[in-house]
Design a protein around this motif. Structure first.
Motif, PDB file in Angstrom:
ATOM      1  N   GLU A  71      -2.967  -2.557   0.024  1.00  0.00           N
ATOM      2  CA  GLU A  71      -2.499  -2.406   1.400  1.00  0.00           C
ATOM      3  C   GLU A  71      -3.120  -1.250   2.182  1.00  0.00           C
ATOM      4  O   GLU A  71      -2.883  -1.123   3.364  1.00  0.00           O
ATOM      5  CB  GLU A  71      -0.975  -2.255   1.400  1.00  0.00           C
ATOM      6  CG  GLU A  71      -0.305  -3.479   0.835  1.00  0.00           C
ATOM      7  CD  GLU A  71       1.204  -3.374   0.750  1.00  0.00           C
ATOM      8  OE1 GLU A  71       1.848  -4.415   0.891  1.00  0.00           O
ATOM      9  OE2 GLU A  71       1.729  -2.270   0.537  1.00  0.00           O
ATOM     10  N   ASP A  72      -3.890  -0.376   1.516  1.00  0.00           N
ATOM     11  CA  ASP A  72      -4.544   0.693   2.267  1.00  0.00           C
ATOM     12  C   ASP A  72      -5.928   0.972   1.692  1.00  0.00           C
ATOM     13  O   ASP A  72      -6.270   0.545   0.593  1.00  0.00           O
ATOM     14  CB  ASP A  72      -3.686   1.957   2.324  1.00  0.00           C
ATOM     15  CG  ASP A  72      -3.381   2.548   0.963  1.00  0.00           C
ATOM     16  OD1 ASP A  72      -4.232   2.456   0.058  1.00  0.00           O
ATOM     17  OD2 ASP A  72      -2.302   3.128   0.805  1.00  0.00           O
ATOM     18  N   ASP A  73      -6.736   1.691   2.468  1.00  0.00           N
ATOM     19  CA  ASP A  73      -8.123   1.931   2.088  1.00  0.00           C
ATOM     20  C   ASP A  73      -8.250   2.776   0.825  1.00  0.00           C
ATOM     21  O   ASP A  73      -9.137   2.539   0.001  1.00  0.00           O
ATOM     22  CB  ASP A  73      -8.871   2.605   3.236  1.00  0.00           C
ATOM     23  CG  ASP A  73      -9.030   1.690   4.437  1.00  0.00           C
ATOM     24  OD1 ASP A  73      -8.858   0.465   4.273  1.00  0.00           O
ATOM     25  OD2 ASP A  73      -9.319   2.198   5.536  1.00  0.00           O
TER      26      ASP A  73
END
Length: 173
Positions: A33-35
Motif C-alpha cells: 500500500e505504500d512506496d
C-alpha cells in the motif's frame, strides 16, 4: 491464482502420470500500500536467492528480475521504481542485509475479537445497535467508524458481517 495453480497441477499430474496435491499450502498474498513497503518487497524478492545461499549477489541469479532494472530493453516496468528511488540508491538498498518478513505470517498467539466484543466496539464508536442503524449513518461518519473498527482489531469480514457493509468497501477504507 487459484485458477492458474489448479490448471498447472492438472497439466503436471497428467504429464507425469501422478495424482494428488502438488502445492503444500494455499496461495497467500498481502497488499502493498505504500512506496516504502513496495521497495522492501522488491528487495526481499531479489535477496531470496542470496538468503537461500544460491548466490552471493542478486545480480548473479539468472532467474531474478534484478538485472532487468539495468537494461535498456526490459520486460519489467522500472519507471515506477526509479520514480521513487535513484539507481545508485536502488543498488545500495539491495546491498543492505535485512531479514524482514514480507508476507505477514499469521500469529497464532494473537487474540481474536469475538462477535460479542466486536458488537460492543461497534456500539461504542457508532452508537448503533444493529446493522440497519449503522447503514443509515452519514457516509463520512460511517467511514470514520469503519476505520476505528479496523484499528480496534476487528477483521474486515467480521465488520462486514456485523454492519452489513460490503467487504470490499471496508477494505478500501
Amino acid at each position: 491464482m487459484k485458477r492458474i495453480t489448479t490448471r498447472f497441477v492438472y497439466w503436471y499430474n497428467i504429464k507425469y502420470q501422478r495424482s494428488g496435491h502438488l502445492f503444500q499450502d494455499r496461495y497467500k498474498s498481502e497488499p502493498v500500500e505504500d512506496d516504502a513497503y513496495f521497495l522492501t518487497v522488491i528487495r526481499y524478492i531479489h535477496q531470496n536467492p542470496v538468503n537461500a545461499e544460491i548466490c552471493k549477489n542478486p545480480k548473479n541469479y539468472s532467474f531474478s528480475s534484478y538485472n532487468e532494472y539495468f537494461k535498456t530493453t526490459t520486460f519489467v516496468d522500472c519507471n515506477y521504481v526509479f520514480a521513487i528511488i535513484k539507481k545508485d540508491d536502488f543498488i545500495k538498498l539491495h546491498k543492505q542485509k535485512v531479514s524482514e518478513q514480507c508476507l505477514e505470517i499469521e500469529d497464532k498467539s494473537k487474540v481474536r475479537v469475538t462477535d460479542e466484543q466486536a458488537q460492543k466496539i461497534i456500539e461504542k464508536y457508532s452508537k448503533c445497535k444493529n446493522a440497519t442503524e449503522f447503514q443509515a449513518l452519514d457516509i463520512k461518519l460511517r467511514n470514520k467508524c469503519l476505520k476505528k473498527f479496523k484499528e480496534s482489531g476487528l477483521s474486515i469480514r467480521q465488520i462486514s458481517r456485523l454492519t452489513g457493509v460490503s467487504y470490499y468497501l471496508i477494505q478500501k477504507i
